[in-house]
Write an enzyme that holds these catalytic residues in place. Structure first.
Site: not given
Length: 210
Positions: A11-12
């Site tokens: 996930v960023s």
């Protein structure tokens, strides 16, 4: 030694939730201990969990990712990593939401050609989408600023004695250092507030007071 199954989740940022990707890994029966999770940008491959994963991979292992952009969002880098994983590490990769990107299928010349073609298209689309999102964000911010929307923290109110101190400073009854201390501000902050105050009140900024 039998081959192993791994999963990679990204996930960023730490604010995003990886549940959807973890559920996809569970549906593929990937052992929890073999799932590596990074919570940071996909701009490069200097990610700690990804690096740990690489040390575990052996020829014939299988790696699951939910979508191609979990490997990264740079068109060239995604393809480079794909080649490293499939050629240097000699593992299989399965992109769960794109069945055509499963190296276990079609290992003949035609299958490899199709997989490479799909990979190029999807990695290009992933990068283009990211660039379009950034462009739309920039356009949205520009439009909001044009409407007078303010971004960032609201400015702190001026201290009650600011006008009096500012006047004394402009009349050279106080030095800049003394004026800043009287307002309990750093020198740079006081001067910036003074410049802004003078501009909004149609005063000429006299830099010689520095």
């Amino acid at each position: 030694m039998p081959s192993k199954v791994y999963g990679y989740v990204r996930v960023s940022s730490t604010d995003q939730n990886e549940d959807r990707q973890m559920l996809a890994m569970a549906a593929q029966a990937v052992p929890l201990r073999n799932i590596y999770v990074d919570k940071q940008s996909g701009r490069d491959f200097n990610r700690p969990e990804y690096k740990r994963l690489l040390t575990k991979l052996r020829e014939g292992d299988l790696l699951y990712v939910l979508s191609i952009d979990r490997l990264g969002r740079n068109y060239e880098e995604i393809q480079n990593q794909w080649r490293i994983l499939t050629h240097q590490y000699s593992i299989d990769i399965c992109v769960i939401d794109m069945p055509l990107l499963d190296t276990r299928n079609g290992k003949d010349l035609m299958g490899t050609f199709i997989a490479d073609l799909v990979l190029q298209i999807l990695s290009f689309v992933a990068q283009s989408e990211r660039e379009n999102i950034k462009k739309r964000q920039a356009e949205g911010i520009a439009a909001a600023k044009a409407r007078g929307v303010k971004f960032g923290r609201p400015p702190c109110p001026l201290p009650d004695n600011f006008f009096e101190v500012h006047t004394a400073w402009r009349n050279k009854k106080m030095t800049l250092q003394q004026a800043a201390e009287a307002c309990e501000m750093p020198v740079g902050t006081f001067y910036g507030k003074a410049v802004h105050y003078e501009k909004t009140h149609n005063f000429d900024v006299m830099r010689k007071n520095l």
